[in-house]
Design an enzyme around this catalytic site. Structure first.
Site, PDB file in Angstrom:
ATOM      1  N   ASN A 171      16.160  -0.904  19.755  1.00 34.15           N
ATOM      2  CA  ASN A 171      17.180  -2.167  19.547  1.00 34.15           C
ATOM      3  C   ASN A 171      16.368  -3.477  19.753  1.00 34.15           C
ATOM      4  O   ASN A 171      16.750  -4.328  19.035  1.00 34.15           O
ATOM      5  CB  ASN A 171      18.389  -2.318  20.664  1.00 34.15           C
ATOM      6  CG  ASN A 171      18.769  -3.689  20.895  1.00 34.15           C
ATOM      7  OD1 ASN A 171      19.624  -4.002  20.155  1.00 34.15           O
ATOM      8  ND2 ASN A 171      18.302  -4.435  21.590  1.00 34.15           N
ATOM      9  N   TYR A 173      12.098 -10.244   8.394  1.00 27.13           N
ATOM     10  CA  TYR A 173      13.142  -9.590   8.940  1.00 27.13           C
ATOM     11  C   TYR A 173      13.832  -8.696   8.163  1.00 27.13           C
ATOM     12  O   TYR A 173      14.231  -7.445   8.373  1.00 27.13           O
ATOM     13  CB  TYR A 173      14.249 -10.496   9.590  1.00 27.13           C
ATOM     14  CG  TYR A 173      15.406 -10.255  10.351  1.00 27.13           C
ATOM     15  CD1 TYR A 173      15.015  -9.878  11.597  1.00 27.13           C
ATOM     16  CD2 TYR A 173      16.524 -10.037   9.769  1.00 27.13           C
ATOM     17  CE1 TYR A 173      16.147  -9.418  12.440  1.00 27.13           C
ATOM     18  CE2 TYR A 173      17.430  -9.580  10.615  1.00 27.13           C
ATOM     19  CZ  TYR A 173      17.293  -9.248  12.093  1.00 27.13           C
ATOM     20  OH  TYR A 173      18.395  -8.839  12.786  1.00 27.13           O
ATOM     21  N   LYS A 196      13.997  -4.640   8.723  1.00 25.82           N
ATOM     22  CA  LYS A 196      15.384  -3.887   8.804  1.00 25.82           C
ATOM     23  C   LYS A 196      15.703  -2.960   7.588  1.00 25.82           C
ATOM     24  O   LYS A 196      16.379  -1.710   7.787  1.00 25.82           O
ATOM     25  CB  LYS A 196      16.353  -4.985   8.839  1.00 25.82           C
ATOM     26  CG  LYS A 196      16.370  -5.799   9.938  1.00 25.82           C
ATOM     27  CD  LYS A 196      16.605  -4.828  11.464  1.00 25.82           C
ATOM     28  CE  LYS A 196      16.523  -5.835  12.641  1.00 25.82           C
ATOM     29  NZ  LYS A 196      16.589  -4.984  13.869  1.00 25.82           N
TER      30      LYS A 196
HETATM   31  P1  NAD Z   1      18.262 -10.988  21.182  1.00 28.28           P
HETATM   32  O1  NAD Z   1      17.251 -12.050  20.973  1.00 28.28           O
HETATM   33  O2  NAD Z   1      19.548 -11.666  22.211  1.00 28.28           O
HETATM   34  O3  NAD Z   1      17.600  -9.784  22.154  1.00 28.28           O
HETATM   35  C1  NAD Z   1      16.626  -9.290  21.839  1.00 28.28           C
HETATM   36  C2  NAD Z   1      16.110  -8.504  22.883  1.00 28.28           C
HETATM   37  O4  NAD Z   1      14.941  -7.820  22.270  1.00 28.28           O
HETATM   38  C3  NAD Z   1      15.713  -9.434  24.097  1.00 28.28           C
HETATM   39  O5  NAD Z   1      16.046  -8.858  25.175  1.00 28.28           O
HETATM   40  C4  NAD Z   1      14.338  -9.609  23.871  1.00 28.28           C
HETATM   41  O6  NAD Z   1      13.394  -9.578  25.011  1.00 28.28           O
HETATM   42  C5  NAD Z   1      14.041  -8.119  23.322  1.00 28.28           C
HETATM   43  N1  NAD Z   1      12.609  -8.316  22.697  1.00 28.28           N
HETATM   44  C6  NAD Z   1      12.101  -8.896  21.619  1.00 28.28           C
HETATM   45  N2  NAD Z   1      10.924  -8.535  21.280  1.00 28.28           N
HETATM   46  C7  NAD Z   1      10.441  -7.550  22.117  1.00 28.28           C
HETATM   47  C8  NAD Z   1       9.408  -6.811  22.184  1.00 28.28           C
HETATM   48  N3  NAD Z   1       8.291  -6.905  21.679  1.00 28.28           N
HETATM   49  N4  NAD Z   1       9.431  -5.870  22.985  1.00 28.28           N
HETATM   50  C9  NAD Z   1      10.459  -5.533  23.971  1.00 28.28           C
HETATM   51  N5  NAD Z   1      11.710  -6.192  24.014  1.00 28.28           N
HETATM   52  C10 NAD Z   1      11.587  -7.230  23.090  1.00 28.28           C
HETATM   53  O7  NAD Z   1      19.017 -10.180  20.201  1.00 28.28           O
HETATM   54  P2  NAD Z   1      20.359  -9.441  19.850  1.00 28.28           P
HETATM   55  O8  NAD Z   1      21.140 -10.442  18.805  1.00 28.28           O
HETATM   56  O9  NAD Z   1      20.785  -8.796  20.914  1.00 28.28           O
HETATM   57  O10 NAD Z   1      19.499  -8.613  18.856  1.00 28.28           O
HETATM   58  C11 NAD Z   1      19.340  -7.114  19.107  1.00 28.28           C
HETATM   59  C12 NAD Z   1      18.851  -6.209  17.986  1.00 28.28           C
HETATM   60  O11 NAD Z   1      20.087  -6.500  16.949  1.00 28.28           O
HETATM   61  C13 NAD Z   1      17.962  -6.567  17.060  1.00 28.28           C
HETATM   62  O12 NAD Z   1      17.303  -5.792  16.464  1.00 28.28           O
HETATM   63  C14 NAD Z   1      18.551  -7.492  16.205  1.00 28.28           C
HETATM   64  O13 NAD Z   1      17.662  -7.535  14.873  1.00 28.28           O
HETATM   65  C15 NAD Z   1      19.575  -6.837  15.711  1.00 28.28           C
HETATM   66  N6  NAD Z   1      20.882  -7.339  15.133  1.00 28.28           N
HETATM   67  C16 NAD Z   1      21.551  -8.547  15.558  1.00 28.28           C
HETATM   68  C17 NAD Z   1      22.350  -9.159  15.017  1.00 28.28           C
HETATM   69  C18 NAD Z   1      23.105 -10.402  15.633  1.00 28.28           C
HETATM   70  O14 NAD Z   1      24.010 -10.804  14.852  1.00 28.28           O
HETATM   71  N7  NAD Z   1      22.951 -10.763  16.743  1.00 28.28           N
HETATM   72  C19 NAD Z   1      22.884  -8.753  13.738  1.00 28.28           C
HETATM   73  C20 NAD Z   1      22.275  -7.734  13.168  1.00 28.28           C
HETATM   74  C21 NAD Z   1      21.268  -7.108  13.842  1.00 28.28           C
END
Ligand code: NAD
Length: 250
Positions: free
Chosen positions: A91, A156, A160
């Site tokens: 994730n 990005y 993905k």
């Molecule tokens: P967020 O930024 O709130 O959380 C991301 C988490 O990943 C954080 O806890 C961060 O510390 C951790 N992280 C980042 N880099 C890291 C690393 N190098 N090693 C370990 N941990 C790391 O983001 P989110 O919105 O919760 O996103 C989670 C996932 O869902 C991501 O892969 C994101 O691309 C994907 N996503 C999010 C959305 C959205 O709308 N929020 C949409 C599509 C996909």
């Protein structure tokens, strides 16, 4: 029928907040022991603590997913304690948005390193115990933009989209060992990542979502729970889109 993950051990990366935190809590509520991996120690500790407070079992792991030796060591620690690994949720993810012509090499490299290489490293390490057990579930958190493209996110989007190809290939390579690998493509979910968007971008997006709102982290976590469960035992190499209808009609 109830979904249970009793007896299962899960590792969730980027579980210190947002979608990863919701996934870790949901899997724990379903009975799995959960390793909460985050780059930030305080966040990992807090989420693991809250899971234990709620009656679940959890351990905190601090590691950067792009650091192969740290991730391999984390999985060794988990195996020493719980002796198995059934579920891996890749994730952890970051954005470094800008138009392609302005994108710096390091913006491209870092996003690919965390979002794609991180998933490769964790999957390779997790497959060893899963192959021994002849049971495993790998879920990669992709994004709808990996299917559609998105202005200002070439790095990005590339990461993905690549995760989807990676998912299909892992599914092909390990299916015979009863290990499934699927991706989830969320649309716009209410987290720190989307709270950083401008009001204008949020408004524009809202108008295009048939359900008329952003999703919640739990709504993504429920998809993960389904794919990890016995109910999804014949689903592999697929992409589950959770986007409130954003991509319907495209
Ligand atoms: P967020 O930024 O709130 O959380 C991301 C988490 O990943 C954080 O806890 C961060 O510390 C951790 N992280 C980042 N880099 C890291 C690393 N190098 N090693 C370990 N941990 C790391 O983001 P989110 O919105 O919760 O996103 C989670 C996932 O869902 C991501 O892969 C994101 O691309 C994907 N996503 C999010 C959305 C959205 O709308 N929020 C949409 C599509 C996909």
């Amino acid at each position: 029928m109830t979904i249970t993950l009793e007896g299962r051990v899960a590792l969730v990366t980027g579980a210190g907040r947002g979608i990863g935190e919701a996934i870790a809590r949901t899997l724990a509520t379903a009975g799995a022991r959960v390793a909460v991996l985050s780059r930030t120690e305080a966040n990992a500790q807090q989420v693991a603590h809250q899971i234990r407070e709620a009656g679940g079992e959890a351990m905190a792991i601090t590691a950067d997913v792009s650091d192969a030796s740290a991730v391999e060591k984390a999985i060794e620690t988990l195996l020493e304690r719980w002796e198995r690994l059934d579920i891996l949720v890749n994730n952890a993810g970051i954005t470094r948005d800008t138009l392609l012509l302005r994108m710096k090499d390091e913006d491209w490299d870092r996003v690919l390193e965390v979002n794609l290489r991180g998933a490769f490293i964790a999957t390779r390490a997790a497959l060893k115990p899963m192959l021994r057990q002849r049971w495993g579930r790998i879920i990669n958190i992709s994004s709808v933009v990996g299917l559609t493209g998105n202005v200002g996110q070439a790095n990005y989007v590339a990461s993905k989209a690549a995760l989807i190809g990676f998912t299909r290939t892992v599914a092909l390579e390990v299916g015979s060992r009863n290990i499934t690998c699927n991706a989830i493509a969320p649309g716009l979910i209410e987290t720190d990542m989307t709270r950083a968007l401008s009001e204008q971008v949020r408004e524009y997006a809202l108008q295009r979502i048939p359900l008329g709102r952003f999703g919640t982290p739990n709504e993504v976590a429920f998809g993960v729970l389904f794919l990890c469960s016995e109910l999804a035992s014949y689903i592999t190499g697929q992409v589950l889109i959770i986007d409130g209808g954003l991509t319907a009609g495209l």
